[in-house]
Write an enzyme that holds these catalytic residues in place. Structure first.
Site, PDB file in Angstrom:
ATOM      1  N   ASP A   1      79.545  28.323 -26.563  1.00 54.16           N
ATOM      2  CA  ASP A   1      78.335  28.550 -27.361  1.00 54.16           C
ATOM      3  C   ASP A   1      77.112  28.510 -26.447  1.00 54.16           C
ATOM      4  OD1 ASP A   1      77.844  25.861 -26.879  1.00 54.16           O
ATOM      5  OD2 ASP A   1      78.236  25.190 -28.935  1.00 54.16           O
TER       6      ASP A   1
ATOM      7  N   SER B   1      77.586  15.580 -26.577  1.00 54.92           N
ATOM      8  CA  SER B   1      78.346  16.631 -27.269  1.00 54.92           C
ATOM      9  C   SER B   1      79.420  17.277 -26.404  1.00 54.92           C
ATOM     10  CB  SER B   1      77.397  17.720 -27.788  1.00 54.92           C
ATOM     11  OG  SER B   1      76.645  18.264 -26.726  1.00 54.92           O
TER      12      SER B   1
ATOM     13  N   HIS C   1      77.718  24.717 -24.473  1.00 56.29           N
ATOM     14  CA  HIS C   1      78.972  24.027 -24.122  1.00 56.29           C
ATOM     15  C   HIS C   1      80.022  24.960 -23.543  1.00 56.29           C
ATOM     16  CE1 HIS C   1      77.029  21.885 -27.538  1.00 56.29           C
ATOM     17  NE2 HIS C   1      77.222  20.853 -26.733  1.00 56.29           N
TER      18      HIS C   1
END
EC number: 3.1.1.-
Length: 361
Positions: free
Chosen positions: A325, A35, A328
């Site tokens: 977040d 991600s 990340h």
């Protein structure tokens, strides 16, 4: 006459601009990862690991695309620095001649081990990403006409590989869903991961890859999510996790050295994402950051207990937060990490080459 003269000048100017516009320093860039660099491959999967909703992409020119960031990821920054005039297309959308610029195969929740991240639903594991690349290579051969042309072309491309985070976050340190924490010591787990990782590198090599940048795992124990769960003061990183991450990274450095000794026609390098991140967190003011231990968008302690929700209003001073977040980094931190991966600032940022050097070898 004046109008004609004006048209002539415009045509000359446009020609000069085209001449001045330099080619990328590598013809193509292939990206494997999770991600941290996924740019849309999970959008159509049945998965909890998706970011194709607002406020993700709030600062990105194309809005929410599936990037787990408010803006650019590290590989977007690297693509710009390599000289590409557009970002690398996700595998899910890559078609035709576009694949000659490279492809982004990264998938959120993906790991080196097959089972990693399964509690989040659909994802494309490292082995799955490599299999997708083998499919791309056959398309490159078709476009360029023969195997030799394709091999020559692919030998100049940059291959960046950044996996392993989820093998800790969504496997080893998640005993509710996985037994690996009981089966392996941190040392033997890292050995297992590196053996599987090496196997995939060999497949990439067999399929024409010659310039590899292996991105180390970051300090996962410093993420807002880990701080929210495991840090008494909400600031002190979880050393148990960070220590395991460093063991893995040290083994990555060893395989870079081994490949460089044993495969003389290929070049491997290690990018020290852990060290670059630690420098940002230790010296935040130097980079314009004020908040290093909380997400700009999230819920609960450190904005890290639940990650950024659809439609949630994020913080306004996004460039002052290291983290976007619960897990990340935001665009501002990604610019620092991407830039230092491309052109090292400290000797320890890359071993033995930075990505700019790798591209020109």
């Amino acid at each position: 006459m004046a109008r004609m003269c004006c048209l002539m000048m415009m045509m000359v100017a446009m020609t000069m601009m085209n001449i001045a516009k330099s080619e990328p320093i590598a013809p193509c860039y292939f990206i494997f990862g999770d991600s941290l660099v996924d740019n849309g491959n999970n959008n159509q999967l049945q998965s909890l690991a998706r970011a194709n909703y607002f406020p993700y992409g709030i600062d990105f020119a194309f809005g929410p695309t599936g990037r787990f960031s408010n803006g650019k990821t590290t590989v977007d920054v690297i693509a710009e620095l390599l000289g590409f005039d557009d970002y690398i297309t996700p595998y899910a959308a890559a078609r035709g001649q576009d694949i000659l610029r490279g492809v982004n195969y990264a998938s959120a929740a993906a790991g080196i081990r097959e089972e990693t991240g399964r509690q989040l639903g659909g994802r494309i594991t490292f082995a799955g990403q490599v299999a997708n690349h083998v499919n791309t290579v056959s398309q490159v051969v078709n476009i360029l006409g023969d195997q030799n042309e394709a091999s020559n072309y692919l030998s100049k491309c940059i291959y960046s590989i950044g996996l392993g985070s989820n093998d800790y976050l969504n496997n080893y340190f998640m005993p509710t869903f996985y037994s690996t924490g009981n089966q392996f010591s941190p040392e033997s787990y890292a050995d297992d991961l590196v053996a599987r990782y090496t196997e995939q590198l060999r497949i990439l090599y067999t399929n024409g890859a010659r310039k590899f940048a292996l991105i180390g795992v970051g300090a996962i124990g410093c993420s807002p999510n880990e701080l929210a769960q495991n840090s008494r003061d909400g600031r002190t990183c979880d050393e148990r996790i960070n220590s395991a991450n460093r063991i893995f990274n040290n083994k990555l450095i060893s395989i870079v050295d081994a490949f460089n000794q044993n495969t003389p026609d290929a070049k491997f390098t290690y990018i020290n994402a852990y060290g670059i991140f630690q420098d940002i967190v230790t010296n935040p003011a130097r980079y314009g950051f004020r908040v290093t231990n909380a997400g700009c968008c999230g819920v609960g302690r450190n904005n890290g207990q639940i990650t950024c929700l659809p439609g949630q209003a994020p913080c306004l001073n996004r460039n002052e937060y290291v983290f976007w977040d619960a897990f990340h980094p935001g665009e501002a931190a990604n610019i620092v990490i991407g830039t230092r991966s491309f052109r090292r600032e400290a000797a320890s940022d890359a071993h033995p080459y930075d990505i700019q050097q790798l591209a020109t070898l």
